[in-house]
Scaffold this motif. Sequence first.
Motif, PDB file in Angstrom:
ATOM      1  N   ILE A  14      42.289  46.757 -50.829  1.00 39.41           N
ATOM      2  CA  ILE A  14      41.598  46.980 -52.109  1.00 39.41           C
ATOM      3  C   ILE A  14      41.780  48.441 -52.461  1.00 39.41           C
ATOM      4  N   TRP A  15      42.271  48.695 -53.675  1.00 45.09           N
ATOM      5  CA  TRP A  15      42.615  50.038 -54.114  1.00 45.09           C
ATOM      6  C   TRP A  15      41.637  50.522 -55.197  1.00 45.09           C
ATOM      7  N   ALA A  16      41.386  51.802 -55.148  1.00 46.88           N
ATOM      8  CA  ALA A  16      40.654  52.450 -56.244  1.00 46.88           C
ATOM      9  C   ALA A  16      41.658  52.860 -57.307  1.00 46.88           C
ATOM     10  N   PRO A  17      41.225  53.070 -58.555  1.00 41.68           N
ATOM     11  CA  PRO A  17      42.154  53.468 -59.608  1.00 41.68           C
ATOM     12  C   PRO A  17      42.906  54.760 -59.279  1.00 41.68           C
ATOM     13  N   SER A  18      42.367  55.571 -58.385  1.00 37.06           N
ATOM     14  CA  SER A  18      43.023  56.838 -58.046  1.00 37.06           C
ATOM     15  C   SER A  18      44.214  56.662 -57.114  1.00 37.06           C
ATOM     16  N   GLY A  19      44.423  55.458 -56.564  1.00 41.93           N
ATOM     17  CA  GLY A  19      45.514  55.233 -55.630  1.00 41.93           C
ATOM     18  C   GLY A  19      45.058  55.282 -54.181  1.00 41.93           C
ATOM     19  N   GLU A  20      43.743  55.390 -53.983  1.00 45.32           N
ATOM     20  CA  GLU A  20      43.209  55.417 -52.620  1.00 45.32           C
ATOM     21  C   GLU A  20      42.897  54.000 -52.165  1.00 45.32           C
ATOM     22  N   ILE A  21      43.226  53.704 -50.906  1.00 41.27           N
ATOM     23  CA  ILE A  21      42.873  52.409 -50.325  1.00 41.27           C
ATOM     24  C   ILE A  21      41.428  52.510 -49.826  1.00 41.27           C
ATOM     25  N   VAL A  22      40.537  51.793 -50.516  1.00 46.38           N
ATOM     26  CA  VAL A  22      39.117  51.887 -50.163  1.00 46.38           C
ATOM     27  C   VAL A  22      38.721  50.802 -49.165  1.00 46.38           C
ATOM     28  N   TYR A  23      39.565  49.774 -49.008  1.00 46.85           N
ATOM     29  CA  TYR A  23      39.301  48.783 -47.964  1.00 46.85           C
ATOM     30  C   TYR A  23      40.629  48.150 -47.548  1.00 46.85           C
ATOM     31  N   SER A  24      40.728  47.819 -46.244  1.00 40.32           N
ATOM     32  CA  SER A  24      41.849  47.047 -45.701  1.00 40.32           C
ATOM     33  C   SER A  24      41.407  46.489 -44.367  1.00 40.32           C
ATOM     34  N   ASP A  25      41.906  45.299 -44.047  1.00 41.44           N
ATOM     35  CA  ASP A  25      41.610  44.770 -42.728  1.00 41.44           C
ATOM     36  C   ASP A  25      42.306  45.605 -41.652  1.00 41.44           C
ATOM     37  N   GLU A  26      43.290  46.413 -42.057  1.00 40.88           N
ATOM     38  CA  GLU A  26      43.873  47.405 -41.166  1.00 40.88           C
ATOM     39  C   GLU A  26      43.142  48.720 -41.427  1.00 40.88           C
ATOM     40  N   THR A  27      42.167  49.027 -40.572  1.00 40.71           N
ATOM     41  CA  THR A  27      41.248  50.160 -40.817  1.00 40.71           C
ATOM     42  C   THR A  27      41.971  51.489 -40.901  1.00 40.71           C
ATOM     43  N   ARG A  28      43.145  51.597 -40.296  1.00 49.64           N
ATOM     44  CA  ARG A  28      43.856  52.875 -40.346  1.00 49.64           C
ATOM     45  C   ARG A  28      44.321  53.225 -41.759  1.00 49.64           C
ATOM     46  N   LEU A  29      44.321  52.238 -42.667  1.00 52.68           N
ATOM     47  CA  LEU A  29      44.738  52.504 -44.041  1.00 52.68           C
ATOM     48  C   LEU A  29      43.597  52.976 -44.924  1.00 52.68           C
ATOM     49  N   ILE A  30      42.353  52.727 -44.504  1.00 46.95           N
ATOM     50  CA  ILE A  30      41.209  53.071 -45.359  1.00 46.95           C
ATOM     51  C   ILE A  30      41.142  54.593 -45.519  1.00 46.95           C
ATOM     52  N   GLY A  31      41.031  55.024 -46.783  1.00 49.45           N
ATOM     53  CA  GLY A  31      40.936  56.442 -47.103  1.00 49.45           C
ATOM     54  C   GLY A  31      42.265  57.093 -47.413  1.00 49.45           C
ATOM     55  N   ARG A  32      43.359  56.410 -47.172  1.00 47.15           N
ATOM     56  CA  ARG A  32      44.661  56.981 -47.474  1.00 47.15           C
ATOM     57  C   ARG A  32      45.052  56.669 -48.925  1.00 47.15           C
ATOM     58  N   SER A  33      45.763  57.609 -49.518  1.00 41.06           N
ATOM     59  CA  SER A  33      46.149  57.483 -50.924  1.00 41.06           C
ATOM     60  C   SER A  33      47.668  57.412 -51.046  1.00 41.06           C
ATOM     61  N   PHE A  34      48.100  56.576 -51.984  1.00 42.27           N
ATOM     62  CA  PHE A  34      49.533  56.421 -52.242  1.00 42.27           C
ATOM     63  C   PHE A  34      49.740  56.306 -53.752  1.00 42.27           C
ATOM     64  N   ALA A  35      50.914  56.664 -54.200  1.00 36.82           N
ATOM     65  CA  ALA A  35      51.212  56.592 -55.635  1.00 36.82           C
ATOM     66  C   ALA A  35      51.465  55.145 -56.037  1.00 36.82           C
ATOM     67  N   PHE A  36      50.887  54.767 -57.186  1.00 37.65           N
ATOM     68  CA  PHE A  36      51.130  53.440 -57.735  1.00 37.65           C
ATOM     69  C   PHE A  36      52.534  53.374 -58.358  1.00 37.65           C
ATOM     70  N   ASP A  37      53.142  52.186 -58.260  1.00 34.87           N
ATOM     71  CA  ASP A  37      54.372  51.991 -59.037  1.00 34.87           C
ATOM     72  C   ASP A  37      54.006  51.429 -60.405  1.00 34.87           C
ATOM     73  N   ASP A  38      54.982  51.168 -61.234  1.00 34.42           N
ATOM     74  CA  ASP A  38      54.723  50.734 -62.616  1.00 34.42           C
ATOM     75  C   ASP A  38      53.991  49.409 -62.663  1.00 34.42           C
ATOM     76  N   ASP A  39      54.372  48.456 -61.786  1.00 32.10           N
ATOM     77  CA  ASP A  39      53.734  47.141 -61.806  1.00 32.10           C
ATOM     78  C   ASP A  39      52.265  47.239 -61.416  1.00 32.10           C
ATOM     79  N   GLU A  40      51.976  48.090 -60.447  1.00 31.95           N
ATOM     80  CA  GLU A  40      50.580  48.232 -60.017  1.00 31.95           C
ATOM     81  C   GLU A  40      49.735  48.907 -61.089  1.00 31.95           C
ATOM     82  N   ARG A  41      50.313  49.896 -61.769  1.00 29.51           N
ATOM     83  CA  ARG A  41      49.554  50.530 -62.860  1.00 29.51           C
ATOM     84  C   ARG A  41      49.335  49.545 -63.996  1.00 29.51           C
ATOM     85  N   GLU A  42      50.322  48.725 -64.274  1.00 32.00           N
ATOM     86  CA  GLU A  42      50.170  47.738 -65.345  1.00 32.00           C
ATOM     87  C   GLU A  42      49.143  46.682 -64.983  1.00 32.00           C
ATOM     88  N   ALA A  43      48.975  46.402 -63.676  1.00 31.58           N
ATOM     89  CA  ALA A  43      47.991  45.412 -63.248  1.00 31.58           C
ATOM     90  C   ALA A  43      46.573  45.848 -63.578  1.00 31.58           C
TER      91      ALA A  43
END
Length: 459
Positions: A115-144
């Motif tokens: 689950i992503w926040a609009p800022s590109g941060e992963i606010v939840y994942s069943d893989e806990t190591r991903l929580i709190g990490r931020s990544f750039a959205f691609d065009d499809d994700e921004r359009e979503a």
Amino acid sequence: MPTAPPTADGWIVVTDPAGRRDPAPVARRPLLAWVAAAAVAVIALVVVLGLVAARALAESEAVNGAAKRADLIADALIEPDLTDGLLTADPAAIARIDEVVQNHVLSASIARVKIWAPSGEIVYSDETRLIGRSFAFDDDEREAFERPEVRADVSNLDAPENVYETSGGKLLETYRSVRSDSGQQFLFEAYFRYDEVDVRTSQLFYGFSWITVGSVLLLVLLLAPVLWRLLRLLHLEQRQRAELLQRSLDASSAERRRIARTLHDGVVQDLAGISFALSGSAGRAAGLGDTRLASDLTGAAATVRGSIGGLRSLLVDIYPPSLETAGIEAALTDLAAGLRSRGVEVLVEVDPRTALDAPQSRLVFRVAQECLLNAAKHSGASQVVIRLGPDRLEIADDGTGFDAAAALRAPADGHFGLRVMADVVSEAGAELALSTAPRAGTRWRLRMQSGPAEPQARS
């Protein structure tokens, strides 16, 4: 014209080894084997194309199915328990959504949830190591975020956010926007295992291949009787053609005999009678002292006798009476006389053991006639030797000779004698060979069947 390579002693066989002029009948088994091989090739091609098509269709179905399932999960499970606390990493909010994901979302077909926040941060994942990490959205994700609809595609596992998904094999990635009770927007992302695509591919392929291959085999079975019937008709047509060819040869020989008999019994006898009458009239005119009339009648009688000689030579060329009445030796002697009249020395040798039937005699005469005609017209020979044995005829001259390979490969325009002679010999089931070279003379050899000639077997 069919020819064989020269033998060790320089002979070139100019006749068809099969002893026929008509083409060999179509072999049914090789043709049917070819049709079967073509059917196998078509089936193999259909199987390959079917596998490719089934793969594409299965992937398309899997993508659409994953998108629908992700849409239902987002509506029924994720959004009801989604709170703004995820934006502040509230443990209670994370625990609440994690319970839903672990108990109701993750399964044998869903491998990862984010689950992503609009800022590109992963606010939840069943893989806990991903929580709190931020990544750039691609065009499809921004359009979503702008359009609340599910998007699905084969996941790019090389992307940075997929660092923990690389060990599970190929995945289908689905994502859509979701909202909390307060209206806060998030991006829900679920990863489906690609195994379902493989299973669906197999199902579609087997269903498609059995129907297609069965249809091809049924078509082949339906066409087999038609092909067999066409082969039978072709075989019958070839046999009829061979029979018509034989009849035409027989008719030609019979017509030659009829013409020769008509000329000999009619025109030649009439001209002989006229010659005798003119000679008698010339004698009576001389007795009366009319020398001029006697001279004219004597000249006319000589002209008629010359015409009779020309007609007799023509009769020998068409069909010599001696061939049936006196035999082949007398007929060859008549042929030799025509060549001797042109200043060529001709020697005729016939083995006393030679006993030819009528078809063999006609064949020997026609070959000898053509060979002597070639010697007279083209070779410039001064000597010709004709030897006839029980099973062969040999004719040799000391003329200029020629390039046999070139003459057989590309005969000069209008020079059909050798071709016709080879066809006649082939039809009789005999063999005609040639040995010659420029300035080396020419030798012909006709080999016949032992015993009386028999008609060629027709198949």
